[in-house]
Design a protein around this motif. Structure first.
Motif, PDB file in Angstrom:
ATOM      1  N   GLN A  51       0.812  -1.224   0.000  1.00 31.78           N
ATOM      2  CA  GLN A  51       0.000   0.000   0.000  1.00 31.78           C
ATOM      3  C   GLN A  51       0.845   1.273   0.000  1.00 31.78           C
ATOM      4  O   GLN A  51       0.321   2.355  -0.239  1.00 31.78           O
ATOM      5  CB  GLN A  51      -0.913   0.024   1.233  1.00 31.78           C
ATOM      6  CG  GLN A  51      -1.994  -1.040   1.205  1.00 31.78           C
ATOM      7  CD  GLN A  51      -2.787  -1.030   2.495  1.00 31.78           C
ATOM      8  OE1 GLN A  51      -2.412  -1.679   3.459  1.00 31.78           O
ATOM      9  NE2 GLN A  51      -3.867  -0.276   2.517  1.00 31.78           N
ATOM     10  N   CYS A  95     -10.481   0.145   4.209  1.00 30.97           N
ATOM     11  CA  CYS A  95      -9.072   0.062   3.849  1.00 30.97           C
ATOM     12  C   CYS A  95      -8.579   1.478   3.573  1.00 30.97           C
ATOM     13  O   CYS A  95      -9.282   2.255   2.918  1.00 30.97           O
ATOM     14  CB  CYS A  95      -8.931  -0.789   2.595  1.00 30.97           C
ATOM     15  SG  CYS A  95      -7.255  -0.944   1.984  1.00 30.97           S
ATOM     16  N   HIS A 137      -6.671  -9.674   5.669  1.00 30.07           N
ATOM     17  CA  HIS A 137      -6.781  -8.501   4.787  1.00 30.07           C
ATOM     18  C   HIS A 137      -5.380  -8.017   4.372  1.00 30.07           C
ATOM     19  O   HIS A 137      -5.138  -7.736   3.191  1.00 30.07           O
ATOM     20  CB  HIS A 137      -7.559  -7.423   5.547  1.00 30.07           C
ATOM     21  CG  HIS A 137      -7.705  -6.106   4.849  1.00 30.07           C
ATOM     22  ND1 HIS A 137      -8.942  -5.553   4.568  1.00 30.07           N
ATOM     23  CD2 HIS A 137      -6.791  -5.207   4.389  1.00 30.07           C
ATOM     24  CE1 HIS A 137      -8.756  -4.390   3.958  1.00 30.07           C
ATOM     25  NE2 HIS A 137      -7.465  -4.154   3.850  1.00 30.07           N
ATOM     26  N   GLU A 138      -4.454  -7.918   5.343  1.00 31.02           N
ATOM     27  CA  GLU A 138      -3.111  -7.391   5.031  1.00 31.02           C
ATOM     28  C   GLU A 138      -2.312  -8.375   4.177  1.00 31.02           C
ATOM     29  O   GLU A 138      -1.594  -7.966   3.258  1.00 31.02           O
ATOM     30  CB  GLU A 138      -2.342  -7.059   6.313  1.00 31.02           C
ATOM     31  CG  GLU A 138      -2.992  -6.012   7.218  1.00 31.02           C
ATOM     32  CD  GLU A 138      -3.520  -4.785   6.502  1.00 31.02           C
ATOM     33  OE1 GLU A 138      -2.938  -4.386   5.483  1.00 31.02           O
ATOM     34  OE2 GLU A 138      -4.545  -4.238   6.956  1.00 31.02           O
ATOM     35  N   HIS A 141      -3.233  -8.057   0.672  1.00 33.06           N
ATOM     36  CA  HIS A 141      -2.543  -6.940  -0.001  1.00 33.06           C
ATOM     37  C   HIS A 141      -1.198  -7.395  -0.555  1.00 33.06           C
ATOM     38  O   HIS A 141      -0.812  -7.016  -1.661  1.00 33.06           O
ATOM     39  CB  HIS A 141      -2.271  -5.797   0.981  1.00 33.06           C
ATOM     40  CG  HIS A 141      -3.405  -4.827   1.138  1.00 33.06           C
ATOM     41  ND1 HIS A 141      -3.967  -4.151   0.087  1.00 33.06           N
ATOM     42  CD2 HIS A 141      -4.063  -4.404   2.251  1.00 33.06           C
ATOM     43  CE1 HIS A 141      -4.934  -3.352   0.532  1.00 33.06           C
ATOM     44  NE2 HIS A 141      -5.019  -3.497   1.851  1.00 33.06           N
TER      45      HIS A 141
HETATM   46 ZN    ZN Z   1      -6.275  -2.585   3.174  1.00 27.10          ZN
END
Ligand code: ZN
Length: 173
Positions: A51, A95, A137-138, A141
């Protein structure tokens, strides 16, 4: 420490699969500290290196049990889920790469993650509920997957349209 720019969707950089870290050194420790600071300032509970445009398997998270709890940061290098429960649950997710967008996502309710801490020691953590969802979730990514990739295409397209509108508005502002 330094604040990092959070990449906002849609962006091809968020689709990349991050590379395994071969050695936990000072540069990695600095990146983890910068990521944590960036996560706090963006009011996130988790952040993956993908991210912030860093092509490494790193994630940070901090989930407190209540608003008065002390900070409880986790920094994980090469996190890998080694066990998942059969039981799943739908829970709303957001997010920092998809500002103001939320949707219900189905995740395993309990997972065990194996990772290296910032000293390079191998660790295992079994997590439930929100913490388990955050780790899933991470790690998604780091594999180039966004939470909207796990919902219906109808809802996904609606969110992407809103995000593109937002990006355009920012460009011409
Ligand atoms: Zn996220």
């Amino acid at each position: 420490m330094a604040l990092l720019d959070v990449i906002k969707a849609p962006d091809p950089r968020l689709k990349q699969i991050a590379k395994t870290v071969s050695k936990v050194d000072d540069a990695i420790r600095k990146t983890l500290a910068d990521m944590l600071e960036t996560m706090y300032i963006n009011d996130g509970i988790g952040l993956a290196a993908t991210q912030v445009g860093i092509d490494k398997r790193l994630m940070v998270m901090d989930l407190r049990d209540g608003p008065n709890e002390e900070p409880n940061p986790f920094k994980m290098v090469n996190p890998e889920i080694i066990e998942t429960s059969d039981q799943t649950k739908d829970a709303e997710e957001g997010c920092v790469s998809l500002p103001y967008q939320y949707a219900k996502v189905r995740r395993s309710t309990e997972i065990t993650v194996q990772y290296l801490d910032e000293s390079g020691n191998e660790k295992k953590l079994t997590a439930h509920g929100l913490r388990a969802a955050c780790i899933q979730h991470e790690i998604d990514h780091l594999d180039g997957i966004l939470f909207i990739d796990r919902i219906s295409s109808l809802k996904r397209n609606m969110i992407i349209r809103r995000l593109m509108k937002e990006k355009k508005a920012n460009v011409y502002a």
